[in-house]
Design a protein around this motif. Structure first.
Motif, PDB file in Angstrom:
ATOM      1  N   GLU A  84      11.681   9.147   9.022  1.00 18.27           N
ATOM      2  CA  GLU A  84      11.256   8.944  10.252  1.00 18.27           C
ATOM      3  C   GLU A  84      12.338   9.914  11.119  1.00 18.27           C
ATOM      4  OE1 GLU A  84      11.097   6.647  13.751  1.00 18.27           O
ATOM      5  OE2 GLU A  84      10.138   6.216  11.694  1.00 18.27           O
ATOM      6  N   TYR A 138       1.302  -0.823   0.081  1.00 18.34           N
ATOM      7  CA  TYR A 138      -0.369   0.335  -0.212  1.00 18.34           C
ATOM      8  C   TYR A 138       0.856   1.023   0.514  1.00 18.34           C
ATOM      9  CZ  TYR A 138      -3.767  -2.749   1.469  1.00 18.34           C
ATOM     10  OH  TYR A 138      -4.441  -4.687   1.301  1.00 18.34           O
ATOM     11  N   LEU A 139       1.206   2.276  -1.118  1.00 15.44           N
ATOM     12  CA  LEU A 139       1.288   3.020  -0.494  1.00 15.44           C
ATOM     13  C   LEU A 139       0.908   4.204  -0.200  1.00 15.44           C
ATOM     14  CD1 LEU A 139       2.939   3.248  -4.859  1.00 15.44           C
ATOM     15  CD2 LEU A 139       3.785   2.370  -2.497  1.00 15.44           C
ATOM     16  N   VAL A 140       1.671   5.828   0.326  1.00 16.78           N
ATOM     17  CA  VAL A 140       0.908   6.638   1.309  1.00 16.78           C
ATOM     18  C   VAL A 140       2.523   7.520   1.280  1.00 16.78           C
ATOM     19  CG1 VAL A 140       0.168   4.780   3.614  1.00 16.78           C
ATOM     20  CG2 VAL A 140       2.510   5.468   3.597  1.00 16.78           C
ATOM     21  N   PRO A 141       2.133   8.653   1.516  1.00 13.95           N
ATOM     22  CA  PRO A 141       2.957   9.778   1.595  1.00 13.95           C
ATOM     23  C   PRO A 141       4.352   9.783   1.886  1.00 13.95           C
ATOM     24  CG  PRO A 141       0.877  10.568   2.480  1.00 13.95           C
ATOM     25  CD  PRO A 141       0.106   9.006   2.192  1.00 13.95           C
ATOM     26  N   LYS A 142       5.078  10.330   1.962  1.00 14.35           N
ATOM     27  CA  LYS A 142       6.925   9.496   1.907  1.00 14.35           C
ATOM     28  C   LYS A 142       6.556   9.691   3.856  1.00 14.35           C
ATOM     29  CE  LYS A 142      11.113   8.607   1.579  1.00 14.35           C
ATOM     30  NZ  LYS A 142      11.032   7.832   0.236  1.00 14.35           N
ATOM     31  N   VAL A 143       6.561   8.840   5.024  1.00 18.34           N
ATOM     32  CA  VAL A 143       6.773   8.923   6.331  1.00 18.34           C
ATOM     33  C   VAL A 143       8.168   8.468   6.399  1.00 18.34           C
ATOM     34  CG1 VAL A 143       6.137   7.685   8.302  1.00 18.34           C
ATOM     35  CG2 VAL A 143       5.359   7.278   6.349  1.00 18.34           C
TER      36      VAL A 143
END
Lengths: 95, 480
Positions: A95, A88-93
């Motif tokens: 860290e 699943y792709l999400v906006p860059k997290v």
């Protein structure tokens, strides 16, 4: 008001809500009313009352440790906004 | 560490429970599957689904509680821990807060002076793991794999009773050994099945009040735990000695640079707003259930170590090594049962040559190329003087290489020890005749030379003469 604007701002941040100044004013009022309503419970004497974890007088049912689910990834990912290589792709997290 | 300072450490260990299915769903927990092929509707947090608790995790937590002499709660409650992160689809993690399943336990470790030290266990609670975020190889996105979401974890929280990085490692090793003895976790650290966070603070010796602590994350090996804690101790002492103050924060350990650094500078204070999960009812555990679990408890490392020193008369350090893992202890006992050789000899071989060979080939004891019975067969041949301990090493290597059992190798290579005293005497006579100078020196009082003569005899017999006999015959002849 039982809640300050700062407290409401903190709650909004935790809930990831972006509110306008008007909405803040309104939220402070409305949420304070709810808190005041619930606060009436403080008047009750609860010294001999055990904290309630669940309104039903029942005990958790247990499930045998057996794999019952099959791979439905393709079907489930039809609902996703973006996928790649099974992820699943999400906006860059960051860290 | 610098003199004048005391270190206070508490550990939070996450042990992944070795169930087949997840804690609240029937999806598989097998490691290494293609992304999201083991993430079902419950794991994905779809509306309308309900979690149903896996009975095996209750059993495992109960066994754990009994093993660390803790109270197994007659009633425990699941709570929601609320926070937002893309690998947590529901927006909350199901955990336990006010009423955990296990409380008030203890574990004994050997401290730096070799004494037993009690480490308190505050609590152990059940919770679900989150998914995994993948950042590599993606430009503007992060990828989410939810296979791990819903995997059962037991979080074990210690009291701040640990006083050095070494003690922290000793505690972690003991805990690792216990969960594996109980077979409730595979303890695989590379796969993240056993990981640890450390709360570390320092204070001047004599000060009652605790110093400000930092939380170290990402400690997935025993070595990293020790190094990260030691780095952090030095860092905190330096900050205070320079007139600064330690900031309460979460720090990540970077094993490449061997340092810790703050995770995010402006991190919001944790505010998880725990509340009882209305989707789950309280878990009740009856005294009968606990009693049944108690009957199923295996012999644990400490008890086994005591029995090994008593029953087999082993050196305490050897008993400690052998009982470190259950399969190793079982191997040792199987070998002892199958040979008349002394248990200490068996222990020497299991700890020495066998462990060496396993390490060399990166094998687990379960995959040993020489079985317990086969090793016993070899040791029996030392015990009955068929071969010497030195020749046995050669035989062992051949067995390891698949050349057959001990007797086969001894026959095939003609390694049978020479115990015929006439034959040995003949060689001894030759050696004495060939070295008149040394004989004279020996007889003049230089008795250390006995080693020289033994060496020559062993050389002449290709190591096959019985060393005891050689010694005896040499002394007799040299004194004639």
């Amino acid at each position: 008001m039982s809640l300050s604007k700062e407290q409401v701002r903190h709650i909004a941040m935790l809930a990831r809500l972006k509110l306008t100044e008007e909405e803040y004013a309104e939220s402070v009022q409305k949420l304070s009313k709810i808190v005041d309503f619930v606060d009436q419970l403080s008047a009750a004497d609860t010294r001999d009352v055990l904290p309630m974890a669940h309104p039903l007088h029942a005990v958790q049912r247990l499930r045998p440790d057996v794999v019952t689910e099959t791979d439905e990834r393709d079907y489930l990912q039809e609902n996703a906004a973006a996928v790649a290589d099974g992820l699943y792709l999400v906006p860059k997290v960051i860290e | 560490m610098k003199a004048g300072w005391e270190v206070v450490i508490g550990l939070e260990i996450h042990a992944q429970l070795a169930t087949r299915s997840k804690i609240f769903s029937g999806a598989s927990t097998a490691y290494g599957a293609a992304p999201n092929t083991q993430a079902c509707l419950v794991d994905l947090g779809y509306p309308g689904v309900l979690p149903v608790l896996n009975e095996e995790v209750v059993h495992m937590a109960t066994m754990f509680g009994l093993a660390v002499n803790a109270t197994v709660a007659p009633r425990s409650v699941f709570a929601r821990k609320n926070y937002f992160y893309p690998d947590l689809p529901k927006g909350y993690q199901i955990s336990q807060f006010e009423l955990p399943i296990v409380e008030h336990g203890e574990l004994y470790i050997t401290d730096d002076e070799g004494r037993d030290k009690r480490i308190g266990i505050t609590r152990a609670h059940l919770e679900e793991d989150a998914g995994k975020s993948i950042h590599e190889g993606l430009e503007r996105s992060s990828g989410i794999d939810l296979n791990r979401a819903g995997t059962p974890l037991l979080e074990i929280v210690s009291e701040p009773d640990l006083r050095s990085a070494k003690e922290a490692v000793a505690y972690m090793r003991k805990m690792h050994s216990i969960v594996r003895y109980l077979r409730i976790s595979d303890g695989n650290m590379q796969e993240g099945s056993f990981r640890c966070d450390a709360n570390v603070s320092v204070r001047p010796v004599g000060q009652q009040e605790l110093g400000t602590r930092t939380e170290l994350k990402n400690l997935n090996s025993f070595r990293f735990v020790e190094r990260a804690i030691n780095f952090e101790i030095d860092r905190q002492i330096e900050v205070i000695e320079d007139g600064g103050e330690v900031v309460q924060e979460t720090r990540l350990y970077d094993s490449d640079k061997d340092e810790t650094r703050p995770m995010r500078s402006k991190e919001e204070s944790h505010d998880y707003r725990y509340f009882p999960d209305p989707d789950l009812l309280p878990v009740e555990i009856s005294p009968e259930y606990i009693e049944t679990a108690r009957q199923q408890l295996p012999e644990l490392p400490t008890a086994k170590k005591r029995r090994f020193t008593d029953q087999y008369d082993l050196k305490p350090d050897d008993a400690d090594l052998l009982t470190g893992s259950r399969p190793l202890a079982d191997y040792f006992e199987a070998a002892v049962a199958a040979t008349g050789a002394k248990p200490q000899l068996v222990a020497n071989w299991v700890i020495g040559d066998l462990s060496g060979a396993l390490n060399r080939d990166s094998l687990e004891i379960a995959d040993s190329k020489v079985s317990a019975t086969e090793l016993a067969g070899l040791l029996t041949r030392i015990h009955d003087n068929t071969i010497s301990g030195k020749i046995a090493k050669q035989v062992f290597e051949a067995m390891w290489a698949g050349e057959g059992d001990a007797d086969t190798v001894i026959d095939a290579k003609g390694l049978k020890q020479i115990t015929d005293s006439t034959a040995i005497e003949a060689v001894v006579d030759e050696v004495i005749a060939a070295n008149p100078g040394q004989v004279a020196e020996y007889r003049a009082g230089k008795e250390k030379l006995i080693g020289f003569f033994v060496g020559r005899v062993m050389q002449a017999t290709k190591g096959q003469a019985n060393p005891g006999q050689v010694n005896q015959i040499l002394k007799k002849k040299l004194h004639d």
